[in-house]
Scaffold this motif. Structure first.
Motif, mmCIF file in Angstrom:
data_model
loop_
_atom_site.group_PDB
_atom_site.id
_atom_site.type_symbol
_atom_site.label_atom_id
_atom_site.label_comp_id
_atom_site.label_asym_id
_atom_site.label_seq_id
_atom_site.Cartn_x
_atom_site.Cartn_y
_atom_site.Cartn_z
ATOM 1 N N GLU A 311 -127.856 -41.155 19.137
ATOM 2 C CA GLU A 311 -127.139 -42.424 19.352
ATOM 3 C C GLU A 311 -127.732 -43.195 20.531
ATOM 4 O OE1 GLU A 311 -123.034 -41.559 19.839
ATOM 5 O OE2 GLU A 311 -122.781 -40.760 17.803
ATOM 6 N N ARG A 312 -128.125 -42.468 21.562
ATOM 7 C CA ARG A 312 -128.670 -43.107 22.761
ATOM 8 C C ARG A 312 -130.107 -43.573 22.557
ATOM 9 N NH1 ARG A 312 -130.992 -40.374 26.967
ATOM 10 N NH2 ARG A 312 -130.156 -38.405 26.157
ATOM 11 N N LEU A 313 -130.866 -42.859 21.693
ATOM 12 C CA LEU A 313 -132.277 -43.184 21.476
ATOM 13 C C LEU A 313 -132.574 -43.178 19.975
ATOM 14 C CD1 LEU A 313 -134.934 -43.693 23.117
ATOM 15 C CD2 LEU A 313 -135.377 -41.251 22.919
ATOM 16 N N PRO A 314 -132.184 -44.216 19.233
ATOM 17 C CA PRO A 314 -132.342 -44.232 17.772
ATOM 18 C C PRO A 314 -133.790 -44.076 17.313
ATOM 19 C CG PRO A 314 -130.904 -46.010 18.513
ATOM 20 C CD PRO A 314 -131.514 -45.421 19.741
ATOM 21 N N ALA A 315 -134.740 -44.536 18.112
ATOM 22 C CA ALA A 315 -136.160 -44.467 17.708
ATOM 23 C C ALA A 315 -136.616 -43.031 17.488
ATOM 24 C CB ALA A 315 -137.033 -45.138 18.766
ATOM 25 N N ILE A 316 -135.975 -42.067 18.162
ATOM 26 C CA ILE A 316 -136.373 -40.668 18.047
ATOM 27 C C ILE A 316 -136.202 -40.150 16.622
ATOM 28 C CG2 ILE A 316 -134.154 -39.553 18.557
ATOM 29 C CD1 ILE A 316 -137.497 -38.509 20.083
ATOM 30 N N ALA A 317 -135.238 -40.741 15.889
ATOM 31 C CA ALA A 317 -134.966 -40.276 14.525
ATOM 32 C C ALA A 317 -136.168 -40.483 13.611
ATOM 33 C CB ALA A 317 -133.738 -40.991 13.968
ATOM 34 N N ALA A 318 -136.831 -41.629 13.773
ATOM 35 C CA ALA A 318 -138.001 -41.913 12.937
ATOM 36 C C ALA A 318 -139.145 -40.965 13.266
ATOM 37 C CB ALA A 318 -138.434 -43.362 13.131
ATOM 38 N N TYR A 319 -139.348 -40.694 14.540
ATOM 39 C CA TYR A 319 -140.457 -39.830 14.946
ATOM 40 C C TYR A 319 -140.218 -38.368 14.563
ATOM 41 C CZ TYR A 319 -142.458 -43.684 17.638
ATOM 42 O OH TYR A 319 -143.028 -44.865 18.006
ATOM 43 N N THR A 321 -139.051 -37.135 11.822
ATOM 44 C CA THR A 321 -139.516 -36.853 10.462
ATOM 45 C C THR A 321 -141.033 -36.697 10.419
ATOM 46 O OG1 THR A 321 -139.633 -39.226 9.957
ATOM 47 C CG2 THR A 321 -137.572 -38.099 9.452
ATOM 48 N N ILE A 322 -141.723 -37.478 11.267
ATOM 49 C CA ILE A 322 -143.184 -37.372 11.340
ATOM 50 C C ILE A 322 -143.591 -35.999 11.880
ATOM 51 C CG2 ILE A 322 -145.253 -38.290 12.453
ATOM 52 C CD1 ILE A 322 -143.855 -41.030 12.511
ATOM 53 N N ILE A 323 -142.934 -35.582 12.963
ATOM 54 C CA ILE A 323 -143.282 -34.293 13.583
ATOM 55 C C ILE A 323 -142.972 -33.133 12.649
ATOM 56 C CG2 ILE A 323 -142.689 -32.735 15.485
ATOM 57 C CD1 ILE A 323 -142.262 -35.295 17.188
ATOM 58 N N ALA A 324 -141.817 -33.181 11.992
ATOM 59 C CA ALA A 324 -141.466 -32.116 11.049
ATOM 60 C C ALA A 324 -142.438 -32.088 9.877
ATOM 61 C CB ALA A 324 -140.037 -32.320 10.550
ATOM 62 N N LEU A 372 -151.433 -36.931 21.080
ATOM 63 C CA LEU A 372 -151.959 -38.086 21.797
ATOM 64 C C LEU A 372 -151.797 -39.368 20.986
ATOM 65 C CD1 LEU A 372 -155.226 -36.686 23.431
ATOM 66 C CD2 LEU A 372 -153.190 -37.534 24.617
ATOM 67 N N ILE A 373 -151.987 -39.243 19.669
ATOM 68 C CA ILE A 373 -151.836 -40.430 18.814
ATOM 69 C C ILE A 373 -150.408 -40.956 18.882
ATOM 70 C CG2 ILE A 373 -151.904 -41.271 16.426
ATOM 71 C CD1 ILE A 373 -154.203 -39.270 15.943
ATOM 72 N N VAL A 374 -149.417 -40.057 18.714
ATOM 73 C CA VAL A 374 -148.025 -40.521 18.744
ATOM 74 C C VAL A 374 -147.626 -40.958 20.156
ATOM 75 C CG1 VAL A 374 -147.278 -39.189 16.725
ATOM 76 C CG2 VAL A 374 -147.162 -38.136 18.991
ATOM 77 N N PHE A 375 -148.271 -40.395 21.177
ATOM 78 C CA PHE A 375 -148.003 -40.831 22.554
ATOM 79 C C PHE A 375 -148.370 -42.305 22.725
ATOM 80 C CE2 PHE A 375 -149.775 -41.758 26.749
ATOM 81 C CZ PHE A 375 -148.692 -41.481 27.565
ATOM 82 N N PHE A 376 -149.580 -42.661 22.253
ATOM 83 C CA PHE A 376 -150.028 -44.042 22.414
ATOM 84 C C PHE A 376 -149.249 -45.004 21.513
ATOM 85 C CE2 PHE A 376 -153.922 -41.969 24.113
ATOM 86 C CZ PHE A 376 -153.921 -42.605 25.359
ATOM 87 N N LEU A 389 -144.415 -39.077 25.987
ATOM 88 C CA LEU A 389 -144.588 -37.713 26.496
ATOM 89 C C LEU A 389 -143.753 -36.724 25.698
ATOM 90 C CD1 LEU A 389 -145.660 -35.724 28.586
ATOM 91 C CD2 LEU A 389 -143.709 -36.345 30.069
ATOM 92 N N VAL A 390 -142.510 -37.103 25.386
ATOM 93 C CA VAL A 390 -141.631 -36.247 24.584
ATOM 94 C C VAL A 390 -142.271 -35.958 23.231
ATOM 95 C CG1 VAL A 390 -139.465 -36.223 23.274
ATOM 96 C CG2 VAL A 390 -139.466 -36.869 25.696
ATOM 97 N N LEU A 391 -142.795 -37.008 22.615
ATOM 98 C CA LEU A 391 -143.391 -36.843 21.278
ATOM 99 C C LEU A 391 -144.675 -36.021 21.352
ATOM 100 C CD1 LEU A 391 -142.853 -40.460 19.910
ATOM 101 C CD2 LEU A 391 -141.506 -38.417 19.417
ATOM 102 N N PHE A 392 -145.459 -36.199 22.418
ATOM 103 C CA PHE A 392 -146.674 -35.403 22.605
ATOM 104 C C PHE A 392 -146.336 -33.913 22.696
ATOM 105 C CE2 PHE A 392 -149.411 -33.127 25.595
ATOM 106 C CZ PHE A 392 -150.646 -33.255 24.963
ATOM 107 N N LEU A 393 -145.348 -33.596 23.526
ATOM 108 C CA LEU A 393 -144.953 -32.190 23.698
ATOM 109 C C LEU A 393 -144.376 -31.612 22.401
ATOM 110 C CD1 LEU A 393 -143.258 -32.434 27.217
ATOM 111 C CD2 LEU A 393 -145.492 -31.432 26.665
ATOM 112 N N ALA A 394 -143.566 -32.417 21.705
ATOM 113 C CA ALA A 394 -142.940 -31.933 20.473
ATOM 114 C C ALA A 394 -143.977 -31.715 19.377
ATOM 115 C CB ALA A 394 -141.883 -32.934 20.010
#
Length: 448
Positions: A311-319, A321-324, A372-376, A389-394
């Protein structure tokens, strides 16, 4: 010569010839190889197949039937023929091919066919029918050329010539003693080049590879491949020679085993025929889909645990699915390589350890590159470097998990006696889906 593919024009020619007399049909059939006719049979009704088989010369008809795929029911085609024609065809077949076809029939139909055969042929086929079809005994042909170890060159050559009259081809001569116990192998070259006064005992090669009748067909294929053999002898527990498995049989086995592994990894039972109807497909696939549904709920429960973060960070939901999804793809790659390695040979503890370490390193490097790609993307599209950074680590973490599970799970399943191709896919998907949702949400909760 190019490989033959079924073409509409070929089917039209056959169908037109079928509408005419036998002479015209016979003329058209002469233009096709037996294996090509077997492929055309996939598109023809049973009555047309029976008519064609009855018209073809016996040697060609037997080759057509031996080339037919199991799903085409060559046994049913045989049982529908006149007993005399049927017996002629079976007697033309190698014993192993005849056994494979007859074994597909009911016991009553098997007896009906065997009773019409020559006694020696019937006895040989009955002996082969007692072996499991997926073993060396089920693959072997009992037609072999063997000579006694006590013979001299002249008598041995005469014996070889006499036995070869009934065989279409042979690769190796087997040497036995008076009790039919296998002593070694003899090459044609060695006996032909030997001195006139030479004896088989002096020419035999006692360093040879053999298999027991109950050995699994996949292991037989592995031995033939490992030692580059064209044929391998089959013996019983007392080393009595029973028959031989040839490389052409192994090619079929390798195709069959590869098909089974592909189907299993995809969550499809190997019992489902590739040309089967929709009912068989549903029955085969539905149980695995239900299991997948259960694991999907498990992954969904991870998201529900982090409702406030989403709820606080809706953009994370889209990312997420990509990571999974990336984790699932990476795990499938590692799984395919590992299952293939297992199917080719039994890995030692050190080899298994090295395989897992390799996939860990591959997962880490690929994860970092994609991270790195999802980071940029997050940096420039969302203007949020911390999200990047969160997406890079995940991404890095999930691809490491994908590599580790893709390599280790099939190895563990193999060690505990479970077919790794059957269960690995669902277990690994559960790990990568759960991690693909958990890691970005957990890192986001801690860092954002």
């Amino acid at each position: 010569m190019q490989s033959f593919e079924i073409d509409k024009s070929d089917l039209l020619r056959i169908e037109t010839a079928l509408a005419g007399d036998d002479a015209e049909l016979e003329r058209v059939l002469k233009e096709y190889h037996a294996s090509e006719i077997a492929l055309l049979f996939e598109k023809l009704p049973q009555e047309a197949k029976e008519r064609i088989i009855n018209i073809l010369p016996t040697d060609v008809a037997s080759e057509v039937i031996s080339e037919m795929h199991e799903e085409q029911d060559p046994g049913e085609l045989l049982i529908g023929l006149h007993p005399e024609k049927r017996s002629e065809i079976i007697e033309e077949l190698d014993y192993d091919d005849a056994t494979d076809i007859i074994s597909q029939l009911d016991e009553d139909e098997q007896q009906e066919i065997l009773e019409d055969l020559d006694q020696d042929d019937a006895d040989s086929i009955r002996a082969l029918l007692k072996y499991d079809e997926d073993t060396a005994g089920g693959l072997m042909n009992s037609e072999i050329i063997k000579v006694n170890i006590n013979l001299d060159k002249k008598d041995a050559l005469e014996d070889i010539i006499r036995q070869s009259e009934e065989m279409e081809e042979f690769y190796t001569i087997y040497v036995v003693d008076d009790a039919d116990i296998l002593q070694g192998i003899l090459s044609i070259k060695s006996i032909l080049k030997a001195r006139p006064d030479a004896h088989v005992r002096d020419l035999v090669n006692t360093d040879f590879v053999y298999v027991k009748a109950d050995l699994d067909q996949e292991d037989v294929a592995g031995l033939i491949s490992q030692y580059n053999l064209t044929t391998i002898p089959v013996v019983d527990d007392n080393m009595k020679l029973l028959g031989r498995v040839t490389v052409d049989d192994i090619i079929d086995v390798m195709e069959q085993e590869s098909t089974e592994d592909i189907l299993k990894i995809s969550g499809v039972s190997e019992d489902e025929e590739l040309s089967g109807n929709w009912k068989e497909a549903v029955k085969s696939r539905l149980p695995w889909l239900v299991i997948n549904l259960g694991t999907a709920y498990l992954a969904a429960s991870v998201i529900r645990h982090f409702d406030s973060t989403v709820e606080r960070l809706p953009a994370i939901a889209a990312y997420m699915t990509i990571i999974a999804g990336m984790g699932g793809n990476a795990a499938t790659q590692a799984l395919a390589v590992t299952v293939r390695r297992i199917s080719l040979s039994d890995l030692s503890d050190k080899q298994a350890y090295n395989a897992v370490i390799k996939e860990f390193l591959v997962g880490m490097l690929n994860g970092a590159a994609n991270g790195l790609i999802v980071f940029f993307v997050a940096l420039f599209y969302d203007a949020n470097p911390m999200l990047g950074l969160v997406l890079f680590l995940a991404m890095t973490g999930n691809l490491i998990i994908a590599g580790l599970t893709g390599a280790s799970i099939p190895l563990v399943l193999k060690r505990v006696g479970i077919d790794p191709a059957v269960a690995s896919s669902i277990i690994i998907t559960t790990f990568t889906d759960c991690a693909g949702f958990l890691l970005p949400l957990w890192f986001a909760t801690k860092l954002l």
